[in-house]
Enzyme design. Structure first.
Site, PDB file in Angstrom:
ATOM      1  N   PRO A   2      16.838  12.135  22.723  1.00 53.29           N
ATOM      2  CA  PRO A   2      17.674  10.977  23.069  1.00 53.29           C
ATOM      3  C   PRO A   2      18.050  10.994  24.554  1.00 53.29           C
ATOM      4  O   PRO A   2      18.216  12.059  25.142  1.00 53.29           O
ATOM      5  CB  PRO A   2      18.913  11.158  22.204  1.00 53.29           C
ATOM      6  CG  PRO A   2      18.923  12.579  21.790  1.00 53.29           C
ATOM      7  CD  PRO A   2      17.513  13.064  21.835  1.00 53.29           C
ATOM      8  N   GLU A   3      18.150   9.820  25.129  1.00 52.45           N
ATOM      9  CA  GLU A   3      18.555   9.736  26.521  1.00 52.45           C
ATOM     10  C   GLU A   3      20.050   9.410  26.581  1.00 52.45           C
ATOM     11  O   GLU A   3      20.692   9.226  25.552  1.00 52.45           O
ATOM     12  CB  GLU A   3      17.699   8.675  27.234  1.00 52.45           C
ATOM     13  CG  GLU A   3      16.209   8.984  27.079  1.00 52.45           C
ATOM     14  CD  GLU A   3      15.314   8.362  28.132  1.00 52.45           C
ATOM     15  OE1 GLU A   3      15.811   7.922  29.177  1.00 52.45           O
ATOM     16  OE2 GLU A   3      14.086   8.331  27.908  1.00 52.45           O
ATOM     17  N   LYS A  51      23.313  14.429  28.532  1.00 52.70           N
ATOM     18  CA  LYS A  51      22.906  14.539  27.133  1.00 52.70           C
ATOM     19  C   LYS A  51      23.867  15.400  26.323  1.00 52.70           C
ATOM     20  O   LYS A  51      23.544  15.863  25.235  1.00 52.70           O
ATOM     21  CB  LYS A  51      21.481  15.076  27.068  1.00 52.70           C
ATOM     22  CG  LYS A  51      20.506  14.101  27.737  1.00 52.70           C
ATOM     23  CD  LYS A  51      19.103  14.621  27.827  1.00 52.70           C
ATOM     24  CE  LYS A  51      18.229  13.589  28.540  1.00 52.70           C
ATOM     25  NZ  LYS A  51      16.857  14.045  28.715  1.00 52.70           N
ATOM     26  N   ARG A 151      27.454  21.720  36.850  1.00 51.16           N
ATOM     27  CA  ARG A 151      26.018  21.985  36.823  1.00 51.16           C
ATOM     28  C   ARG A 151      25.223  20.677  36.718  1.00 51.16           C
ATOM     29  O   ARG A 151      24.078  20.600  37.142  1.00 51.16           O
ATOM     30  CB  ARG A 151      25.745  22.885  35.613  1.00 51.16           C
ATOM     31  CG  ARG A 151      24.378  23.444  35.477  1.00 51.16           C
ATOM     32  CD  ARG A 151      24.401  24.695  34.574  1.00 51.16           C
ATOM     33  NE  ARG A 151      24.869  24.472  33.207  1.00 51.16           N
ATOM     34  CZ  ARG A 151      24.174  23.848  32.267  1.00 51.16           C
ATOM     35  NH1 ARG A 151      22.995  23.342  32.537  1.00 51.16           N
ATOM     36  NH2 ARG A 151      24.660  23.718  31.048  1.00 51.16           N
ATOM     37  N   ASN A 201      12.789  10.555  29.790  1.00 51.35           N
ATOM     38  CA  ASN A 201      11.420  10.191  30.143  1.00 51.35           C
ATOM     39  C   ASN A 201      11.167   8.683  30.183  1.00 51.35           C
ATOM     40  O   ASN A 201      10.403   8.201  31.011  1.00 51.35           O
ATOM     41  CB  ASN A 201      10.468  10.853  29.141  1.00 51.35           C
ATOM     42  CG  ASN A 201       9.139  11.180  29.771  1.00 51.35           C
ATOM     43  OD1 ASN A 201       9.010  11.164  31.001  1.00 51.35           O
ATOM     44  ND2 ASN A 201       8.148  11.465  28.958  1.00 51.35           N
ATOM     45  N   ARG A 303       6.523  16.940  31.184  1.00 51.64           N
ATOM     46  CA  ARG A 303       6.665  15.716  30.377  1.00 51.64           C
ATOM     47  C   ARG A 303       5.650  14.699  30.868  1.00 51.64           C
ATOM     48  O   ARG A 303       5.272  14.695  32.035  1.00 51.64           O
ATOM     49  CB  ARG A 303       8.078  15.126  30.522  1.00 51.64           C
ATOM     50  CG  ARG A 303       9.212  16.062  30.139  1.00 51.64           C
ATOM     51  CD  ARG A 303       9.304  16.303  28.637  1.00 51.64           C
ATOM     52  NE  ARG A 303       9.598  15.100  27.878  1.00 51.64           N
ATOM     53  CZ  ARG A 303      10.832  14.633  27.662  1.00 51.64           C
ATOM     54  NH1 ARG A 303      11.869  15.248  28.159  1.00 51.64           N
ATOM     55  NH2 ARG A 303      11.017  13.551  26.941  1.00 51.64           N
TER      56      ARG A 303
END
Ligand SMILES: [Zn+2]
Length: 315
Positions: A2-3, A51, A151, A201, A303
């Site tokens: 999932p984005e 995410k 981060r 992606n 990817r």
């Protein structure tokens, strides 16, 4: 995977269903052992960045969830269903236990992965959620969450209402500075969660196409103006993906069927045909909607990358 749009959508739904309420939690599978830390406490708020999801139950009581590639939620109204499968975590509110069962009332939502957002339960009616297969489900201290935030790069979706966590919207300046200094390809940089959080992606490929930018352009050769345009473009596109789980990135005027060329009619404007929702993502070998050149595919940082070699020419 999932984005960011999905993660923020869950944050909003779970906030609506459980925020400000006492939440019960257990871990039937036995792999999440810290349910005691949160069970029976009030959920103060749900945060989302990139995410990652963070459910705040008090100081040093943040439930951290990262779905990874396999993780998914199911949800429902009415009483708790029987335990099925490798159930890492269940959370439920009073509506799931106290309300008497009316016949046919308890309803299980489809797997999120199979759902296109058209068959929603009103989030306020959700009484329970189940979590299976996440990459992480653990308790974070406030310091650990803070470290995670540091981060991660800024999140385009974290601009709304001063940010989901109420600490002010994310400023993209940090991301722009990193990109403008880097010799890495922009296609790689956009996917790097420490540069920008939440872009996966699909959005990577589509944002670059919409900007007519070659994915191989080094970060330090991209103009700040272009970066600003991409950031600005990302927000409404990702927000639209929150409302309707389909990620649609094509403009109606660019879809062949809405021009009557495929013979499918023109009533696809509202719900575009699934072959026309993206310009390049998973369209390798097929003609670009704008120029007819075959869309290409190549591996980039592990990817698949998709792009139109003509619309997104190098240099
Ligand atoms: Zn093209």
């Amino acid at each position: 995977m999932p984005e960011g749009n999905e993660i923020h959508r869950w944050a909003e739904r779970h906030q609506a269903a459980f925020g400000g309420k006492v939440v019960r939690a257990d871990g039937p599978q036995g792999r999440f052992k810290d349910t005691d830390v949160i069970d029976g406490r009030k959920l103060l708020r749900v945060m989302a960045v990139g995410k990652h999801l963070g459910y705040v139950f008090g100081k040093d009581r943040i439930l951290h969830i990262h779905l990874g590639l396999q993780g998914d939620f199911t949800e429902g109204t009415g009483p708790l269903p029987e335990v099925r499968g490798a159930l890492r975590l269940r959370m439920w509110n009073a509506a799931a236990i106290k309300r008497p069962v009316a016949k046919g009332e308890s309803r299980r939502h489809a797997w999120y992965a199979d759902d296109d957002g058209t068959n929603d339960i009103d989030a306020k009616r959700v009484a329970w959620v189940e979590l299976r297969g996440p990459m992480d489900c653990s308790i974070y201290t406030d310091a650990k969450w803070h470290k995670l935030r540091e981060r991660l790069g800024p999140d385009p979706l974290n601009q709304r209402d001063g940010g989901v966590d109420g600490k002010g919207g994310d400023d993209p300046a940090r991301a722009f500075a990193k990109i403008l200094k880097s010799r890495k390809a922009i296609g790689e940089l956009l996917m790097d969660q420490s540069v920008i959080a939440g872009i996966g992606n699909i959005y990577r490929a589509e944002l670059l196409f919409r900007a007519r930018l070659s994915p191989f352009t080094p970060g330090n050769a991209v103009s700040e103006q272009t970066l600003k345009a991409i950031w600005k473009d990302a927000l409404p596109l990702m927000r639209a993906g929150m409302a309707d789980r389909r990620i649609v990135t094509t403009a109606p005027r660019d879809r062949p069927s809405s021009q009557g060329k495929t013979g499918k009619g023109t009533n696809t404007k509202l719900r575009p045909d699934k072959t026309e929702v993206h310009y390049v993502y998973r369209r390798n070998g097929q003609p670009c909607f704008l120029c007819g050149t075959a869309v290409e595919k190549r591996d980039m940082a592990g990817r698949n990358l998709f792009w139109c070699p003509a619309c997104q020419a190098e240099g």
